[in-house]
Design an enzyme around this catalytic site. Structure first.
Site, PDB file in Angstrom:
ATOM      1  N   CYS A  80      27.138  23.009  30.077  1.00 30.82           N
ATOM      2  CA  CYS A  80      28.034  21.877  29.879  1.00 30.82           C
ATOM      3  C   CYS A  80      27.458  20.570  30.410  1.00 30.82           C
ATOM      4  CB  CYS A  80      29.382  22.140  30.543  1.00 30.82           C
ATOM      5  SG  CYS A  80      30.238  23.592  29.912  1.00 30.82           S
ATOM      6  N   GLY A 115      37.513  30.477  16.721  1.00 30.09           N
ATOM      7  CA  GLY A 115      38.329  30.240  17.911  1.00 30.09           C
ATOM      8  C   GLY A 115      37.878  31.085  19.083  1.00 30.09           C
ATOM      9  N   ARG A 187      50.951  29.900  24.277  1.00 33.65           N
ATOM     10  CA  ARG A 187      50.642  31.313  24.484  1.00 33.65           C
ATOM     11  C   ARG A 187      49.775  31.533  25.720  1.00 33.65           C
ATOM     12  NH1 ARG A 187      45.543  32.764  22.890  1.00 33.65           N
ATOM     13  NH2 ARG A 187      44.440  31.437  21.403  1.00 33.65           N
ATOM     14  N   CYS A 198      44.130  24.601  28.619  1.00 36.20           N
ATOM     15  CA  CYS A 198      42.713  24.799  28.290  1.00 36.20           C
ATOM     16  C   CYS A 198      42.245  23.726  27.314  1.00 36.20           C
ATOM     17  CB  CYS A 198      42.488  26.173  27.652  1.00 36.20           C
ATOM     18  SG  CYS A 198      43.193  27.565  28.563  1.00 36.20           S
ATOM     19  N   CYS A 199      40.993  23.316  27.439  1.00 38.05           N
ATOM     20  CA  CYS A 199      40.434  22.347  26.500  1.00 38.05           C
ATOM     21  C   CYS A 199      40.106  23.039  25.182  1.00 38.05           C
ATOM     22  CB  CYS A 199      39.182  21.686  27.077  1.00 38.05           C
ATOM     23  SG  CYS A 199      37.749  22.781  27.165  1.00 38.05           S
TER      24      CYS A 199
END
Length: 380
Positions: A80, A115, A187, A198-199
């Site tokens: 990252c 995803g 969810r 979450c990103c």
């Protein structure tokens, strides 16, 4: 070491860009950068590209298309922190006198993965046993909530704040506010994290022009000074790991503050690595903008709002802007550049003159993170 300036910034908006490669996205961002700064490709002495999933020779595949051909160019992979590491190398080249003008950009297309969690490094014992980043941050969240009295509602407040900021950002993946009910009814992903904690996996690219003081004056665009550029790797050990303290962030930030000659209290804005809502609490404390175990209170009191004590992720952060891994460290600098030059529009932090960007990542056995980069920018 010479003074180093950023004389321009450009972004391919984040989101889903199916049908475009990482090279396509990078080409768009670099083309926008050259157009914005009105410089020709022959002026660029060296180029650096940050990417984790873009493939080999990505820097060449992008820069040759804009006319940067024959100059030394490099593709940097540091998880990252890839894009921020590319910027760090550009800063080194200009600061040392090896170059007068460098392009640093990051680009990523994650749509191809579909995803879910991104694939991590193979041949790693923890990953082979099933560790994914949502699970790692869920463990950090559970421990932090247990030790310091924060609640899931405090995590939700981070998502609400950053999605509210991102709603005003035309470059963000998500440009809509969310309510507490929406976050808390999204969810479950990994207890206590839910989907809106979450990103998103995003596609996008960002680029900056890094140059010497003399060249910055010639170009004539608004500039900011890079006061500190620091990259660190995680310290390997097999002993007890404190899940509530990102040591790599604390060490990198300490070195950056010393280099820049500033303190956490001098910061007007921070763009940090909020890949998950708990990350804002952890990294805010490690960066020194909140006391340990108190970041959730700072958020509740509005201290991290755009008009608060220090604006944290005024662009929307990873939670709203998105996280195309290689581009994240560069887009944080782009957003800060626009803040410090008064070009942030609806995102503008009042009277911003000192900004810090922070990105960290890379899940490997024996370290809290593989790489971390911190940059401190000022308007003078």
């Amino acid at each position: 070491m010479r003074e180093v300036h950023i004389a321009g910034a450009a972004v391919h908006p984040f989101g889903k860009s199916r049908g475009k490669t990482a090279a396509d996205l990078g080409y768009d961002a670099v083309t926008r950068l050259l157009t914005t700064t009105s410089i020709g490709p022959d002026l660029i002495d060296v180029g650096y590209c940050g990417s984790s999933y873009g493939g080999s020779l990505l820097a060449q595949r992008v820069l040759q298309r804009v006319g940067v051909s024959g100059q030394p160019v490099y593709t940097v992979e540091n998880a990252c922190a890839s894009g921020a590491s590319a910027l760090h190398l550009a800063w080194q080249a200009v600061a040392s006198g090896a170059a007068d003008c460098a392009v640093a950009f990051g680009t990523e297309n994650l749509s191809g993965f579909g995803g879910g969690a991104l694939p991590l490094t193979t041949n790693d014992i923890e990953i082979e046993l099933g560790l994914v980043m949502p699970a790692a941050y869920a463990m950090r969240a559970q421990r932090h909530l247990h030790d310091f009295g924060a609640t899931e509602a405090d995590l939700t407040m981070v998502s609400i704040k950053n999605r509210r900021n991102g709603a005003a950002n035309p470059r963000a993946h998500f440009q809509a506010e969310v309510s507490a009910d929406q976050v808390e009814n999204s969810r479950p992903v990994a207890d206590p994290l839910r989907l809106l904690h979450c990103c998103p996996n995003s596609d996008g690219a960002a680029a900056v022009l890094v140059c010497s003081s003399d060249l910055a004056r010639e170009i004539g665009t608004p500039t900011v000074r890079i006061r500190a550029s620091v990259v660190r790797s995680g310290r390997f050990h097999t002993s007890y790991r404190d899940m509530t303290w990102p040591d790599i962030t604390a060490r990198t930030a300490e070195a950056a503050y010393e280099m820049a000659g500033v303190r956490p209290s001098d910061l007007d804005l921070v763009e940090l690595h909020d890949a998950f809502s708990i990350a804002e609490l952890l990294h805010a404390e490690a960066l020194g903008i909140a006391a340990r175990g108190k970041a959730h209170r700072a958020i509740a009191d509005g201290e991290f709002d755009r008009d608060g004590r220090v604006a944290v992720s005024p662009s929307g952060g990873l939670l709203s802007r998105g996280h195309p891994v290689g581009a994240t460290g560069v887009v944080q600098v782009c957003e800060t550049y626009w803040q410090l030059t008064g070009q942030a529009g609806r995102l503008q932090v009042p009277a911003a003159s000192v900004g810090l960007t922070h990105v960290t990542g890379g899940g490997i056995y024996g370290v809290d993170n593989g790489a971390c980069a911190v940059h401190i920018l000022t308007s003078d």
